[in-house]
Design a protein around this motif. Structure first.
Motif, PDB file in Angstrom:
ATOM      1  N   ILE A 153       0.828  -1.210   0.000  1.00  0.00           N
ATOM      2  CA  ILE A 153       0.000   0.000   0.000  1.00  0.00           C
ATOM      3  C   ILE A 153       0.862   1.258   0.000  1.00  0.00           C
ATOM      4  O   ILE A 153       0.549   2.235  -0.659  1.00  0.00           O
ATOM      5  N   SER A 154       1.951   1.255   0.756  1.00  0.00           N
ATOM      6  CA  SER A 154       2.814   2.437   0.778  1.00  0.00           C
ATOM      7  C   SER A 154       4.251   2.012   1.016  1.00  0.00           C
ATOM      8  O   SER A 154       4.529   0.921   1.482  1.00  0.00           O
ATOM      9  N   GLY A 155       5.153   2.918   0.691  1.00  0.00           N
ATOM     10  CA  GLY A 155       6.562   2.636   0.855  1.00  0.00           C
ATOM     11  C   GLY A 155       7.175   2.206  -0.458  1.00  0.00           C
ATOM     12  O   GLY A 155       6.585   2.344  -1.520  1.00  0.00           O
ATOM     13  N   SER A 156       8.353   1.657  -0.386  1.00  0.00           N
ATOM     14  CA  SER A 156       9.079   1.229  -1.572  1.00  0.00           C
ATOM     15  C   SER A 156       8.509  -0.086  -2.067  1.00  0.00           C
ATOM     16  O   SER A 156       8.679  -1.126  -1.428  1.00  0.00           O
ATOM     17  N   ALA A 157       7.823  -0.038  -3.190  1.00  0.00           N
ATOM     18  CA  ALA A 157       7.238  -1.255  -3.747  1.00  0.00           C
ATOM     19  C   ALA A 157       8.332  -2.278  -4.002  1.00  0.00           C
ATOM     20  O   ALA A 157       9.433  -1.937  -4.414  1.00  0.00           O
ATOM     21  N   GLY A 158       8.027  -3.523  -3.747  1.00  0.00           N
ATOM     22  CA  GLY A 158       8.985  -4.595  -3.961  1.00  0.00           C
ATOM     23  C   GLY A 158       9.932  -4.819  -2.798  1.00  0.00           C
ATOM     24  O   GLY A 158      10.739  -5.731  -2.829  1.00  0.00           O
ATOM     25  N   SER A 159       9.844  -3.982  -1.757  1.00  0.00           N
ATOM     26  CA  SER A 159      10.724  -4.166  -0.606  1.00  0.00           C
ATOM     27  C   SER A 159       9.928  -4.508   0.649  1.00  0.00           C
ATOM     28  O   SER A 159      10.419  -4.375   1.756  1.00  0.00           O
ATOM     29  N   THR A 160       8.691  -4.938   0.467  1.00  0.00           N
ATOM     30  CA  THR A 160       7.830  -5.291   1.591  1.00  0.00           C
ATOM     31  C   THR A 160       7.504  -6.776   1.509  1.00  0.00           C
ATOM     32  O   THR A 160       7.082  -7.256   0.466  1.00  0.00           O
ATOM     33  N   SER A 161       7.695  -7.496   2.617  1.00  0.00           N
ATOM     34  CA  SER A 161       7.463  -8.939   2.635  1.00  0.00           C
ATOM     35  C   SER A 161       6.299  -9.282   3.543  1.00  0.00           C
ATOM     36  O   SER A 161       6.186  -8.770   4.650  1.00  0.00           O
ATOM     37  N   GLN A 162       5.459 -10.171   3.060  1.00  0.00           N
ATOM     38  CA  GLN A 162       4.365 -10.681   3.877  1.00  0.00           C
ATOM     39  C   GLN A 162       4.729 -12.059   4.407  1.00  0.00           C
ATOM     40  O   GLN A 162       5.527 -12.775   3.805  1.00  0.00           O
ATOM     41  N   GLN A 163       4.131 -12.409   5.527  1.00  0.00           N
ATOM     42  CA  GLN A 163       4.220 -13.760   6.058  1.00  0.00           C
ATOM     43  C   GLN A 163       2.824 -14.151   6.512  1.00  0.00           C
ATOM     44  O   GLN A 163       2.213 -13.451   7.314  1.00  0.00           O
ATOM     45  N   VAL A 164       2.326 -15.237   5.975  1.00  0.00           N
ATOM     46  CA  VAL A 164       0.990 -15.731   6.316  1.00  0.00           C
ATOM     47  C   VAL A 164       1.147 -17.174   6.766  1.00  0.00           C
ATOM     48  O   VAL A 164       1.840 -17.961   6.130  1.00  0.00           O
ATOM     49  N   GLY A 214      -7.046 -32.602  16.813  1.00  0.00           N
ATOM     50  CA  GLY A 214      -7.687 -32.176  18.054  1.00  0.00           C
ATOM     51  C   GLY A 214      -7.443 -30.719  18.406  1.00  0.00           C
ATOM     52  O   GLY A 214      -8.177 -30.138  19.202  1.00  0.00           O
ATOM     53  N   ALA A 215      -6.422 -30.101  17.813  1.00  0.00           N
ATOM     54  CA  ALA A 215      -6.147 -28.681  18.083  1.00  0.00           C
ATOM     55  C   ALA A 215      -7.075 -27.820  17.229  1.00  0.00           C
ATOM     56  O   ALA A 215      -7.649 -28.284  16.243  1.00  0.00           O
ATOM     57  N   LYS A 216      -7.217 -26.567  17.593  1.00  0.00           N
ATOM     58  CA  LYS A 216      -7.968 -25.603  16.781  1.00  0.00           C
ATOM     59  C   LYS A 216      -7.050 -25.068  15.692  1.00  0.00           C
ATOM     60  O   LYS A 216      -5.832 -24.942  15.870  1.00  0.00           O
ATOM     61  N   LEU A 217      -7.646 -24.719  14.548  1.00  0.00           N
ATOM     62  CA  LEU A 217      -6.922 -24.183  13.409  1.00  0.00           C
ATOM     63  C   LEU A 217      -7.032 -22.663  13.407  1.00  0.00           C
ATOM     64  O   LEU A 217      -8.113 -22.114  13.643  1.00  0.00           O
ATOM     65  N   GLY A 218      -5.923 -21.978  13.147  1.00  0.00           N
ATOM     66  CA  GLY A 218      -5.932 -20.528  13.062  1.00  0.00           C
ATOM     67  C   GLY A 218      -5.126 -20.036  11.882  1.00  0.00           C
ATOM     68  O   GLY A 218      -4.411 -20.805  11.243  1.00  0.00           O
ATOM     69  N   ILE A 219      -5.276 -18.735  11.581  1.00  0.00           N
ATOM     70  CA  ILE A 219      -4.506 -18.091  10.519  1.00  0.00           C
ATOM     71  C   ILE A 219      -3.903 -16.811  11.073  1.00  0.00           C
ATOM     72  O   ILE A 219      -4.460 -16.196  11.987  1.00  0.00           O
ATOM     73  N   GLU A 220      -2.750 -16.426  10.533  1.00  0.00           N
ATOM     74  CA  GLU A 220      -2.094 -15.197  10.960  1.00  0.00           C
ATOM     75  C   GLU A 220      -1.476 -14.497   9.757  1.00  0.00           C
ATOM     76  O   GLU A 220      -0.863 -15.126   8.910  1.00  0.00           O
ATOM     77  N   PHE A 221      -1.671 -13.175   9.695  1.00  0.00           N
ATOM     78  CA  PHE A 221      -1.088 -12.327   8.663  1.00  0.00           C
ATOM     79  C   PHE A 221      -0.051 -11.422   9.317  1.00  0.00           C
ATOM     80  O   PHE A 221      -0.283 -10.909  10.404  1.00  0.00           O
ATOM     81  N   ASP A 222       1.071 -11.187   8.624  1.00  0.00           N
ATOM     82  CA  ASP A 222       2.070 -10.281   9.173  1.00  0.00           C
ATOM     83  C   ASP A 222       2.839  -9.602   8.049  1.00  0.00           C
ATOM     84  O   ASP A 222       2.976 -10.145   6.947  1.00  0.00           O
TER      85      ASP A 222
END
Length: 190
Positions: free
Chosen positions: A115-126, A170-178
């Motif tokens: 969305i903002s900043g230097s395009a191509g220099s931002t990393s997501q982790q999901v 038996g565990a619950k499933l979750g998701i995380e965005f960062d």
């Protein structure tokens, strides 16, 4: 809302064996609410339904209206609302009501863009994670990392697929965005 638009925007998690079994998320496309929310995801008075803060620090993260393609500053390949995460802020997570079954295949599909900043220099982790204590401990079982498109505000589709192991049953499933950038670049998720 047009049903086709709703499906196109839907952030979804599927469990599949021989046929797909949908896993419900609360507020999957961040559409609940009609105003910009800054300060995280579960702050009193600024709660984003279904989502929780994954870290302690939030200066410029939350939910905002996705400006439409063609508008000044418009986002491409998304609409409605998007979650946004600043590089130095924590992420967002949700624990589903789904209990993991060994051998089931889980598929997470989402859109992300710089969305903002230097395009191509931002990393997501999901990540997909398991928890047995309501998220106090989140054990990643599948993670996707990617440097985002070199063009700001162009959202692309990403996918994680994972087959649950017997030890996770038996565990619950979750998701995380960062947003794993250490700079002030901002990522949008939908």
């Amino acid at each position: 809302m047009n049903p086709l638009r709703f499906v196109a925007l839907w952030l979804f998690l599927l469990a599949a064996s021989l046929s797909a079994v949908p896993i419900s998320l609360t507020n999957p496309a961040f559409e609940s609410g009609t105003e910009r929310l800054i300060g995280g995801f579960d702050i009193s008075g600024k709660d984003v339904p279904g989502w929780k803060n994954a870290g302690p620090h939030y200066t410029n993260s939350g939910v905002e209206v996705a400006l439409q393609s063609g508008a000044v500053g418009g986002y491409v390949n998304t609409s409605g609302y998007v979650a946004f995460l600043k590089g130095s802020d924590g992420g967002a997570y949700q624990i589903t009501s789904h209990t993991i079954v060994a051998g089931q295949v889980y598929r997470l599909v989402w859109k992300a863009g710089s969305i903002s900043g230097s395009a191509g220099s931002t990393s997501q982790q999901v990540s997909l994670f398991t928890t047995t204590n309501n998220g106090t401990t989140r054990n990643p079982i599948a993670t996707s990392t990617a440097v985002l498109n070199a063009t700001n505000k162009v959202f692309e589709t990403y996918v994680i697929e994972y087959t649950a192991k017997p030890a996770e049953a038996g565990a619950k499933l979750g998701i995380e965005f960062d947003n794993t950038a250490t700079n002030s670049n901002i990522i949008g998720f939908d």
